[in-house]
Design a protein around this motif. Structure first.
Motif, PDB file in Angstrom:
ATOM      1  N   VAL A  68       0.826  -1.219   0.000  1.00  0.00           N
ATOM      2  CA  VAL A  68       0.000   0.000   0.000  1.00  0.00           C
ATOM      3  C   VAL A  68       0.854   1.261   0.000  1.00  0.00           C
ATOM      4  CG1 VAL A  68      -2.002  -1.073   1.081  1.00  0.00           C
ATOM      5  CG2 VAL A  68      -0.245  -0.056   2.520  1.00  0.00           C
ATOM      6  N   SER A  69       2.150   1.125   0.175  1.00  0.00           N
ATOM      7  CA  SER A  69       3.023   2.287   0.132  1.00  0.00           C
ATOM      8  C   SER A  69       4.453   1.849  -0.143  1.00  0.00           C
ATOM      9  CB  SER A  69       2.957   3.063   1.460  1.00  0.00           C
ATOM     10  OG  SER A  69       3.828   4.169   1.444  1.00  0.00           O
ATOM     11  N   ALA A  88       5.189   6.738  -2.862  1.00  0.00           N
ATOM     12  CA  ALA A  88       3.885   6.519  -3.488  1.00  0.00           C
ATOM     13  C   ALA A  88       2.980   5.719  -2.568  1.00  0.00           C
ATOM     14  CB  ALA A  88       4.052   5.780  -4.818  1.00  0.00           C
ATOM     15  N   ILE A  89       1.725   6.116  -2.512  1.00  0.00           N
ATOM     16  CA  ILE A  89       0.700   5.303  -1.858  1.00  0.00           C
ATOM     17  C   ILE A  89      -0.046   4.554  -2.952  1.00  0.00           C
ATOM     18  CG2 ILE A  89      -1.457   5.371  -0.535  1.00  0.00           C
ATOM     19  CD1 ILE A  89      -0.323   7.650   1.076  1.00  0.00           C
ATOM     20  N   PRO A 108      -8.395   3.284   4.468  1.00  0.00           N
ATOM     21  CA  PRO A 108      -9.033   2.966   3.186  1.00  0.00           C
ATOM     22  C   PRO A 108      -9.381   4.220   2.387  1.00  0.00           C
ATOM     23  CG  PRO A 108      -9.932   1.589   4.925  1.00  0.00           C
ATOM     24  CD  PRO A 108      -9.049   2.596   5.602  1.00  0.00           C
ATOM     25  N   GLN A 109      -9.758   5.290   3.065  1.00  0.00           N
ATOM     26  CA  GLN A 109     -10.089   6.537   2.364  1.00  0.00           C
ATOM     27  C   GLN A 109      -8.861   7.129   1.666  1.00  0.00           C
ATOM     28  OE1 GLN A 109     -11.009   5.859   5.585  1.00  0.00           O
ATOM     29  NE2 GLN A 109     -13.118   5.340   5.016  1.00  0.00           N
ATOM     30  N   GLN A 110      -7.694   6.954   2.267  1.00  0.00           N
ATOM     31  CA  GLN A 110      -6.469   7.504   1.679  1.00  0.00           C
ATOM     32  C   GLN A 110      -6.045   6.774   0.415  1.00  0.00           C
ATOM     33  OE1 GLN A 110      -4.287   7.404   5.624  1.00  0.00           O
ATOM     34  NE2 GLN A 110      -3.319   9.199   4.732  1.00  0.00           N
ATOM     35  N   VAL A 111      -6.411   5.507   0.287  1.00  0.00           N
ATOM     36  CA  VAL A 111      -5.934   4.723  -0.859  1.00  0.00           C
ATOM     37  C   VAL A 111      -6.965   4.601  -1.983  1.00  0.00           C
ATOM     38  CG1 VAL A 111      -4.401   3.361   0.603  1.00  0.00           C
ATOM     39  CG2 VAL A 111      -6.682   2.500   0.098  1.00  0.00           C
ATOM     40  N   GLY A 116      -3.034   2.165  -8.841  1.00  0.00           N
ATOM     41  CA  GLY A 116      -2.725   0.786  -8.503  1.00  0.00           C
ATOM     42  C   GLY A 116      -1.262   0.467  -8.799  1.00  0.00           C
ATOM     43  N   LEU A 117      -0.852  -0.751  -8.441  1.00  0.00           N
ATOM     44  CA  LEU A 117       0.544  -1.149  -8.661  1.00  0.00           C
ATOM     45  C   LEU A 117       0.930  -1.138 -10.140  1.00  0.00           C
ATOM     46  CD1 LEU A 117       1.538  -4.087  -6.290  1.00  0.00           C
ATOM     47  CD2 LEU A 117       2.689  -1.897  -6.600  1.00  0.00           C
TER      48      LEU A 117
END
Length: 248
Positions: A68-69, A88-89, A108-111, A116-117
Motif C-alpha cells: 500500500v506504500s 507513493a501510496i 481505506p479513504q487515503q488509498v 494501482g501497482l
C-alpha cells in the motif's frame, strides 16, 4: 518521483515474457537484468549506488497481502542524497484490514483514489534503476516487490538486497567480549530500537519514506563501523554479510 510510466504495449510485452524463458521483454527489467549479469564486486563502495527501500503492507503474507506504500531514498558516494527519493501510496485490490491501518495509519479513504501497482511499479523500477536495494529485513520487501514485478512486468528484479538487520547482527557480534556474550538476548533488532541504541537521528516509524531514511542512516553507520572501518569494496560488504555467526 520519476514519472514516465511504460505504455500499455510495453506492459503486455513484459507480461508475456514472464510466461517464457529468456530475458524479460519489459525494457526496464531488461536493463536491470543485463547490468547485474556482469557485476564487478571489486570497486570501492563509493562507485556503487544504493536505494534504501521500505514498503507498507496490508499484512505479512507475501502470497495474499498487498503493498500500500513504497518509499525510497538514494545513497551516492556513500552519502545520503535527500533530493533523490521515491514515495507513493498504492490502491490495493482488496480491502485494507484495520490491523494494518493501526500499524501504518494509512486508511481505506487515503488509498481509494490512488493509482494501482500497475501504474506505480514501473515508476518505482525506473527510479530503482541499477542501485543495490537496502532495507531493514529487506527480504520481506523484496518478496512483495518481486511478486508484483512478476505480475505487472513479467519478471523479478535482479537488484541484490543488503539487509541492515543482518549487518546489525554481525556488528553486535563484533562487540562480544567473551564467549558467553553470544547468549545475551536483550538486544532488539527492531529499527527504532537500533536507532536509539546507536544514537542515530530518529524519523517517524511505519511510514515508508521515513523508514527508508531511518534505514539509510543505519546502513551508513554500520558500514563505517563493521570490521573496524575495514569495509571498502562491495566484496568486503558481501563477505561481512556472510559471517559464520549467522549460521549458529
Amino acid at each position: 518521483m520519476v514519472r514516465n510510466p511504460l505504455s500499455i504495449t510495453e506492459r503486455i510485452r513484459g507480461a508475456v515474457a514472464g510466461l517464457i524463458s529468456g530475458p524479460p521483454a519489459a525494457p526496464l527489467l531488461a536493463k536491470n537484468h543485463a547490468y547485474f549479469q556482469q557485476l564487478d564486486q571489486s570497486k570501492p563502495l563509493e562507485e556503487y549506488e544504493f536505494a534504501v527501500v521500505d514498503t507498507e503492507l496490508t499484512g505479512l503474507d507475501a502470497r495474499n497481502d498487498e503493498i500500500v506504500s513504497i518509499g525510497g531514498v538514494r545513497i551516492r558516494d556513500m552519502e545520503l542524497d535527500p533530493s533523490d527519493t521515491f514515495e507513493a501510496i498504492v490502491r490495493p485490490l482488496g480491502d485494507m484490514p484495520k490491523t494494518a491501518t493501526l500499524v501504518h495509519r494509512i486508511t481505506p479513504q487515503q488509498v481509494k483514489d490512488r493509482p494501482g501497482l500497475e501504474d506505480v511499479l514501473p515508476q518505482f523500477v525506473e527510479w530503482l534503476g541499477t542501485s543495490f536495494m537496502v532495507g531493514h529485513h529487506v527480504g520481506l520487501d523484496m518478496r512483495f516487490l518481486n511478486r508484483a514485478c512478476r505480475k505487472v512486468l513479467g519478471a523479478e528484479l535482479k537488484n541484490p538486497g543488503v539487509d541492515t538487520m543482518r549487518l546489525a547482527q554481525v556488528y553486535e557480534a563484533e562487540l562480544w567480549e567473551s564467549y558467553y556474550d553470544r547468549y545475551t538476548l536483550n538486544i532488539s533488532y527492531n529499527l527504532t530500537d537500533l536507532t536509539e541504541r546507536y544514537g542515530l537521528p530518529a524519523f517517524g516509524s511505519h511510514d515508508a519514506l521515513q523508514d527508508a531514511f531511518q534505514t539509510a542512516y543505519l546502513f551508513l553507520f554500520l558500514v563505517r563501523k563493521l570490521k573496524q572501518g575495514g569495509i571498502h569494496t562491495l566484496h568486503d560488504l558481501y563477505l561481512a554479510g556472510r559471517s559464520w555467526r549467522w549460521y549458529l
